[in-house]
Write a protein that holds these residues in place. Structure first.
Motif, short mmCIF file in Angstrom:
data_model
loop_
_atom_site.label_atom_id
_atom_site.label_comp_id
_atom_site.label_asym_id
_atom_site.label_seq_id
_atom_site.Cartn_x
_atom_site.Cartn_y
_atom_site.Cartn_z
N ASP A 294 32.88 -28.22 55.79
CA ASP A 294 32.09 -27.02 55.35
C ASP A 294 30.88 -26.74 56.10
O ASP A 294 30.05 -27.78 56.31
N HIS B 96 36.15 -36.84 69.27
CA HIS B 96 36.98 -37.80 68.56
C HIS B 96 38.13 -38.18 69.41
O HIS B 96 38.32 -37.62 70.54
N ALA C 5 33.38 -40.37 64.32
CA ALA C 5 33.99 -39.90 65.44
C ALA C 5 33.78 -40.91 66.58
O ALA C 5 32.82 -41.20 66.75
N GLY D 99 23.99 -39.05 65.76
CA GLY D 99 25.04 -39.75 66.00
C GLY D 99 26.14 -39.12 67.31
O GLY D 99 26.43 -39.68 68.13
N ARG D 100 26.58 -37.89 67.00
CA ARG D 100 27.18 -37.24 67.93
C ARG D 100 26.67 -36.93 69.32
O ARG D 100 27.36 -37.02 70.20
C1 LIG Z 1 34.88 -36.14 60.75
C2 LIG Z 1 33.47 -35.59 60.50
C3 LIG Z 1 33.23 -34.45 59.45
C4 LIG Z 1 31.97 -34.00 59.17
N1 LIG Z 1 32.14 -32.81 58.59
C5 LIG Z 1 31.06 -32.25 58.12
C6 LIG Z 1 30.93 -30.94 57.53
O1 LIG Z 1 31.93 -30.56 57.03
N2 LIG Z 1 29.82 -30.74 57.32
C7 LIG Z 1 28.73 -30.99 57.73
O2 LIG Z 1 27.41 -30.21 57.47
N3 LIG Z 1 28.70 -31.99 58.62
C8 LIG Z 1 29.79 -32.62 58.61
N4 LIG Z 1 29.88 -33.83 59.49
C9 LIG Z 1 28.62 -34.31 59.95
C10 LIG Z 1 27.89 -35.59 59.33
O3 LIG Z 1 28.47 -35.65 57.93
C11 LIG Z 1 26.46 -35.85 59.39
O4 LIG Z 1 25.71 -34.81 58.42
C12 LIG Z 1 25.97 -35.48 60.75
O5 LIG Z 1 26.82 -36.44 61.64
C13 LIG Z 1 24.63 -35.75 60.76
O6 LIG Z 1 24.03 -36.99 60.49
P1 LIG Z 1 23.92 -38.31 61.60
O7 LIG Z 1 22.76 -37.73 62.14
O8 LIG Z 1 23.56 -39.53 60.48
O9 LIG Z 1 25.16 -38.29 62.33
C14 LIG Z 1 31.13 -34.37 59.87
C15 LIG Z 1 30.99 -35.49 60.79
C16 LIG Z 1 32.38 -36.30 61.01
C17 LIG Z 1 32.36 -37.19 61.73
#
Ligand SMILES: Cc1cc2nc3c(=O)[nH]c(=O)nc-3n(C[C@H](O)[C@H](O)[C@H](O)COP(=O)(O)O)c2cc1C
Ligand SMILES: Cc1cc2nc3c(=O)[nH]c(=O)nc-3n(C[C@H](O)[C@H](O)[C@H](O)COP(=O)(O)O)c2cc1C
Lengths: 452, 452
Positions: free
Chosen positions: B59, B365, B238, B336-337
């Protein structure tokens, strides 16, 4: 040809075991099912069998301190209504959402989603919240002041309707060949920047079937009625007598022209709590049995809270301490309800205990014990004498109070030619006999089309 | 007796027409049904037929500016999952809710309601939100800074779990005779006053079947992984290769003991996008056909956004402008991405266009084209070599990509003895093989019992 009689509308106010405060102690009630979705499914289907326009879930965001004596309110409205959407076909689904403790983007989106899920059956009871039981779950300061709450409500509604209007009906192109999914020129942000909210938009859902959910309101103060006249398509109200009902009805309808609206654009639905017996005596016995189940501790708390004064130190069988009670102007929670209780107590000369009992069945809404025929007559009278366009049915206890109404009173209403014998519309708004939502002035912005 | 093989868990990542960015242009897809609840019902039932542990809705609270080229995300999670709860029996229902743009009282209550409605099948994907498309619908300043978002997430979770723990299991007495509905000494407010939230409590719902929804997390940054180690019971991630998957898996599992948690208390579920053909050649053809439907405008926008630099002025067939790209530390959205994309591009020497294509099927992914047997082998390998406890299945297009998986890959997994042949548990947490939620340190307060 006989002139068709005015038709009444029915909304079921669906509240766990029913509206009498002792309903959960009624032998036929099932208080252990207050959070069981299948219990609500059954009730919703009964209301649909009774051809109700809609059902309605009230809401608050806190646990009342009276939980020792009073059944839980029930499940959360958006989740429960979405579940009920899957278990019903035609009945409207009205949920309460407060403009004081929510973000407009979330609420606009949830109603759009509910309207899409239900095929155009969503309604929004717009409230500003009434107490610190809710407020203290969001902020330290407690409930914002009454008029500020209504200013916030107006801006909230501007934002929500702006978001719903942001998509043109034909914005989705969905052309697999060319690879164009939507026309971004037909999806506009609202660029809202107001006193309370900053919302860019656009909404991430396309137009819902009804364009807006049916807009419902229940404020009874001056400010509340002004808001209803501006925006509401249906108004819930608590009226303890036919006379009070007529006065409210006339007052509210008279406010509509100022907003360029016709009287028939708003349906006024007083709450109605019928205690149904096959004979008048049986009905009175049922009422008496309920009274015997009520508990003073709870009733006193409820009255004290509403009137703004701890009544527990006053003699129960004495009059209200009028001189000590705060004025309506000082009441921050429900001004309209406080005034009605004082009116009732004064005009009927009630003691504290009598006021407690008088309001136990439905917190001051119109209530009567009678046969199905007597009840249908009273409803017809309110309809014909200009006190109501329909009713917000508040069964004293469930499921029996609803079963009896649908099986016994509905046929009486139909026999009098004042109630439908089949659904004709598909959407909630159609049930209430209208085709389009009210026009609510758009927020300032909305020029720049969406660009990647 | 043969030693039982490790069992894999499956979650369906349910996303409108599927995970390939061109899925809506696929001949078998139905982009006009992206907001049709019956479309999702059918998919949910297929996943349930395939004995999936859960389905998951991602979402965001805004409309991406790429709506011209990309199908809508779908309906709002709480409303859609509540509807799906009524149309399914066993499958878990995981919804995303952001801790950055919500109030903990509302979210705790909606998950409790969903868990009650679904009979213990609710899960919460805890996210901190990733972009201004969402943020600007709530505040002018845009997305709060990354580490602040995670501090807020921790406090939010403290409040939510505090609210869920506030009721003792036997708080509801429901004694009609004595008139005692609940024991107020067993329902405690949390009296929370923190840096971000003030929440008195208690919740106005009794304990949900699972006590907490299954807690799911998907952050990939250092802060994100630390948060997952503290609180998550399942982690979406991912991972573009088996090696990367193993490294992540080892890293995350190693963090658990610090929080007094055993490795098996968290299920790691990498995203997996299989393109299924009856022969390897057919699978490759399907993949190629999807590639031909992708649109450069969209892909460039997506990459530019994620990497934090407008790539549209660079030659498509040249390398990424590494020197000009911001460092991970400067990225506020998905750290992370961003890192993963750079790793992929560097290690495989990809041009901008190649990186676009390589990530079109599932945004980076793990993705593969193959026969059902090849796909099951790959899944078994990830499971056995310590890269996964299961998968977050991301069908490239729907419904076909899911139908094929359930009809063709699931039997292969079962034949290898690594996947259930019937549901054994009732709740979502039981599907993942656990009985209790993690212990999350309670907020400061919680002494005073509730008093009227
Ligand atoms: C499979 C998957 C689904 C995710 N779904 C959402 C989502 O629905 N909404 C959202 O705001 N972020 C989503 N994210 C992002 C992460 O929850 C996280 O908030 C984002 O990667 C930033 O955090 P980071 O900098 O620690 O990676 C998703 C990530 C992955 C891998
Ligand atoms: C039938 C009826 C239902 C109501 N339901 C709710 C409700 O669910 N939640 C709420 O906060 N207020 C509810 N109210 C209160 C009103 O919406 C309104 O907020 C309150 O009366 C204070 O406004 P006022 O001072 O203008 O009367 C209800 C009132 C009536 C008559």
């Amino acid at each position: 040809m006989e002139r068709a009689r005015k038709q009444l509308h029915l909304n079921l106010f669906l509240l766990s075991t029913g509206h009498h405060e002792a309903s959960w102690r009624h032998p036929g009630s099932a208080p252990e099912r207050a959070v069981d979705v299948h219990y609500y499914v059954k009730l919703a289907r009964t209301a649909e069998r009774g051809l109700f326009d809609s059902l309605f879930l009230s809401d608050a965001y806190g646990l009342p301190p009276t939980i020792k004596y009073k059944v839980l309110h029930g499940l959360e409205p958006f989740t429960l209504l979405s579940a009920l959407a899957m278990a019903t076909e035609r009945i409207g689904l009205i949920g309460t959402a407060s403009t004081t403790f929510n973000e407009p983007y979330h609420i606009a989106r949830k109603f759009a989603s509910l309207d899409l899920i239900s095929g155009g059956r969503a309604g929004w009871n717009i409230v500003t919240s009434t107490g610190n039981t809710t407020a203290l779950n969001f902020r330290e300061e407690g409930l914002p002041e009454h008029s500020e709450r209504y200013r916030r409500a107006e801006e909230f509604l501007q934002v929500a309707t702006g978001l719903w209007d942001g998509w043109e009906r034909d914005a989705l192109v969905i052309d697999k060949d060319s690879g164009v999914y939507a026309d971004p020129d037909k999806i506009r942000p609202i660029l809202h920047k107001g006193a309370y909210y900053t919302v860019r938009g656009p909404l991430n859902l396309p137009p819902m079937p009804q364009r807006y959910p049916l807009l419902v309101q229940a404020g009874a103060s001056e400010t509340g009625k002004a808001f209803a006249a501006l925006a509401a398509e249906a108004v819930f109200t608590a009226q303890h007598s036919l006379e009070a009902g007529k006065a409210f009805y006339a007052d509210l309808k008279a406010r509509l022209p100022r907003h360029g609206r016709a009287p028939e654009e708003v349906s006024i639905l007083p709450g109605f709590c019928p205690i149904i017996g096959d004979t008048a005596a049986e009905a009175r016995d049922k009422e008496q049995a309920l009274h015997e189940l009520t508990q003073t501790e709870y009733g006193l708390y409820r009255l004290s809270n509403l009137l703004g004064l701890d009544l527990s130190t006053y003699p129960l069988d004495g009059p209200l301490p009028y001189a000590e009670l705060p004025e309506t102007a000082q009441i921050n929670s429900q001004k309209g309800r406080q005034q009605m209780f004082l009116d009732m107590a004064r005009s009927e000369g009630l003691s504290i205990r009598q006021l407690m009992m008088r309001t136990a069945s439905s917190r001051g809404h119109f209530s009567m014990a009678g046969t199905p025929g007597q009840i249908a007559d009273a409803m017809a009278q309110w309809l014909e004498e200009g006190a109501a366009d329909g009713f917000n049915l508040m069964p004293p206890y469930l499921p029996e109070g609803l079963d009896d109404f649908v099986d016994k009173v509905v046929p009486e209403l139909q026999a009098r030619g004042i109630y439908r014998t089949a659904y004709s519309g598909r959407t909630l708004r159609e049930h209430y006999g209208r085709t389009a939502p009210p026009r609510i002035a758009a927020p300032a912005a909305a020029q720049a089309p969406l660009r990647a």
